[in-house]
Design an enzyme around this catalytic site. Structure first.
Site, short mmCIF file in Angstrom:
data_model
loop_
_atom_site.label_atom_id
_atom_site.label_comp_id
_atom_site.label_asym_id
_atom_site.label_seq_id
_atom_site.Cartn_x
_atom_site.Cartn_y
_atom_site.Cartn_z
N ARG A 15 0.90 -1.34 -0.11
CA ARG A 15 -0.11 0.15 -0.08
C ARG A 15 0.87 1.24 0.02
NH1 ARG A 15 -3.75 -1.38 5.21
NH2 ARG A 15 -1.88 -2.44 5.77
N LYS A 75 1.54 1.95 7.30
CA LYS A 75 1.88 1.17 8.51
C LYS A 75 2.34 2.17 9.42
CE LYS A 75 0.39 -2.15 9.45
NZ LYS A 75 -0.71 -2.30 10.17
N TYR A 94 -1.13 4.89 10.35
CA TYR A 94 -1.55 3.97 11.53
C TYR A 94 -0.38 3.70 12.45
CZ TYR A 94 -5.72 2.22 8.81
OH TYR A 94 -6.78 2.10 7.97
N HIS A 96 -1.21 1.98 16.26
CA HIS A 96 -1.43 0.94 17.19
C HIS A 96 -0.33 0.74 17.96
CE1 HIS A 96 -4.62 -0.36 14.28
NE2 HIS A 96 -3.65 -0.45 13.50
N GLU A 118 -6.31 5.34 13.41
CA GLU A 118 -7.11 4.31 13.93
C GLU A 118 -7.94 5.03 15.14
OE1 GLU A 118 -3.27 3.43 16.22
OE2 GLU A 118 -3.84 3.84 14.25
N ASP A 270 -3.37 -6.51 15.08
CA ASP A 270 -2.83 -4.99 15.34
C ASP A 270 -2.81 -4.26 16.74
OD1 ASP A 270 -1.18 -4.82 12.92
OD2 ASP A 270 -3.32 -3.75 11.88
#
Length: 372
Positions: A15, A75, A94, A96, A118, A270
């Site tokens: 991605r 990510k 993101y 996490h 998120e 995650d």
């Protein structure tokens, strides 16, 4: 604003943080985008399209991190990446953080301003930047389970949809949020027998009304989970507490209730995973077996369908990226409480309460941090 988009380096992650359309939109607002060469090539976005949209192609990620005011990724930053972040630089991706103390420490030490996709919210109480990937991961979880159930993959040899004269497989989905609902829909579409568990009675009532009883709804208790484990061929872990570590709802002892060759798919990995025996895996080596039960715990599931995922994700993130670039991070975060909920780390301080609680950091409310 000078915006940088590095190529993702996590295992089998294809991605990219912006599409050429996103670059063009930011350029229309007067901003400049630095893009690492080859960042989107693998999913059909060649460098030429980015250049035509107005991006400056850069050969090395270090140059992007060194020059850009804001980094847009997909990510969480890997160690080599968060060590390149600098004080006051914006990171929009993101994160996490709750199950990842090493990354958290790296971001705190960097002094960067880290905004997590998120935990950005919306007026309906949803998570609009997590939802697109949750939809993808929920749908992919059934594909993954179906594949892992094949005997050649070490599974029990059950076809989820069955055939005339043979009962279908049984899929249990724990959690009725975006992931869980999409998993249940896919399993139902394949013809499996589906049960979904949650502690929100209004949510269960909504699912029952929409699907007319084709998906069996159960209030989630330990007893209900144990009963489902006994009959399930595939269990999908889809529990989310925004920003916090996922609760462990299936212990190792409970695996003994399951049929040999059954499958656990932990979409919550995650956030640390909702099965006690879960550990992150990759698309290259996605499964492992514990006590005869196959575990699929790929930490970037949507990366497996990277083109679809990139377009779905950037459709959601682009308006926020434009707001950050147009207004500057301080004005954008102060004026939009939903975007402000995405602020997890601010110049060495943790500004998201669940992360601070889970990792033992002092908590500084985001609005207070922005006033300093």
């Amino acid at each position: 604003m000078l915006i940088g988009v590095p190529k993702e380096i996590k295992n089998h992650e294809y991605r990219v943080g912006l599409t050429p359309a996103g670059v063009k939109e930011l350029a229309r607002h007067g901003h400049q985008v630095l893009l690492e060469t080859g960042a989107g090539t693998a999913i059909g976005f060649p460098d030429e399209q980015y250049a035509a949209a107005g991006a400056e192609l850069v050969a090395a990620a270090a140059d992007i991190f060194g020059r850009a005011e804001m980094i847009i990724k997909v990510k969480e930053p890997q160690p080599v990446e968060y060590r390149m972040l600098r004080h006051g630089q914006i990171l929009f991706t993101y994160l996490h953080l709750a199950p990842d103390p090493e990354q958290t420490r790296g971001l705190v030490d960097s002094g960067a301003i880290a905004i997590a996709y998120e935990t950005v919210t919306d007026d309906r109480g949803g998570l609009p930047l997590l939802a697109p990937m949750s939809e993808v991961a929920g749908r992919m979880s059934i594909q993954a389970a179906a594949r892992a159930l094949e005997k050649s993959q070490g599974g029990s040899g059950v076809l989820l949809g069955g055939v005339p004269g043979v009962a279908p497989g049984h899929v249990t989905v724990i959690g009725a949020g975006v992931v869980g609902l999409n998993a249940a829909r896919m399993a139902m579409g394949l013809g499996a027998e589906v049960a979904i568990l949650d502690r929100s009675l209004p949510r269960l009532k909504e699912i029952d009304n929409v699907f007319g009883g084709r998906i069996r709804t159960l209030y989630s208790t330990q007893d209900a989970i144990e009963q489902e484990l006994r009959q399930a061929d595939a269990v999908i872990g889809a529990v989310l507490i925004p920003g916090a570590a996922a609760p462990k709802l299936v212990t190792r002892d409970m695996l003994g209730l399951m049929k040999p060759g059954s499958v656990l798919v932990d979409v919550a990995i995650d956030q640390g995973g909702c099965f006690e025996t879960s550990k992150p895996t990759t698309h290259q080596d996605p499964t492992y077996v514990v006590d005869g039960i196959t575990h699929y715990c790929v930490a970037n599931m949507p990366g497996g369908v990277a083109r679809t995922s990139t377009m779905a994700l950037t459709n959601a993130t682009l308006p926020f990226a434009v707001a950050l670039a147009d207004k500057g991070y301080r004005n954008a975060l102060q004026s939009d409480p939903h975007l402000r909920n995405g602020l997890n780390v601010y110049r060495g301080q943790i500004t998201y309460e669940a992360v601070a609680h889970d990792l033992g950091y002092p908590y500084l409310p985001a609005l207070e941090a922005l006033r300093e």
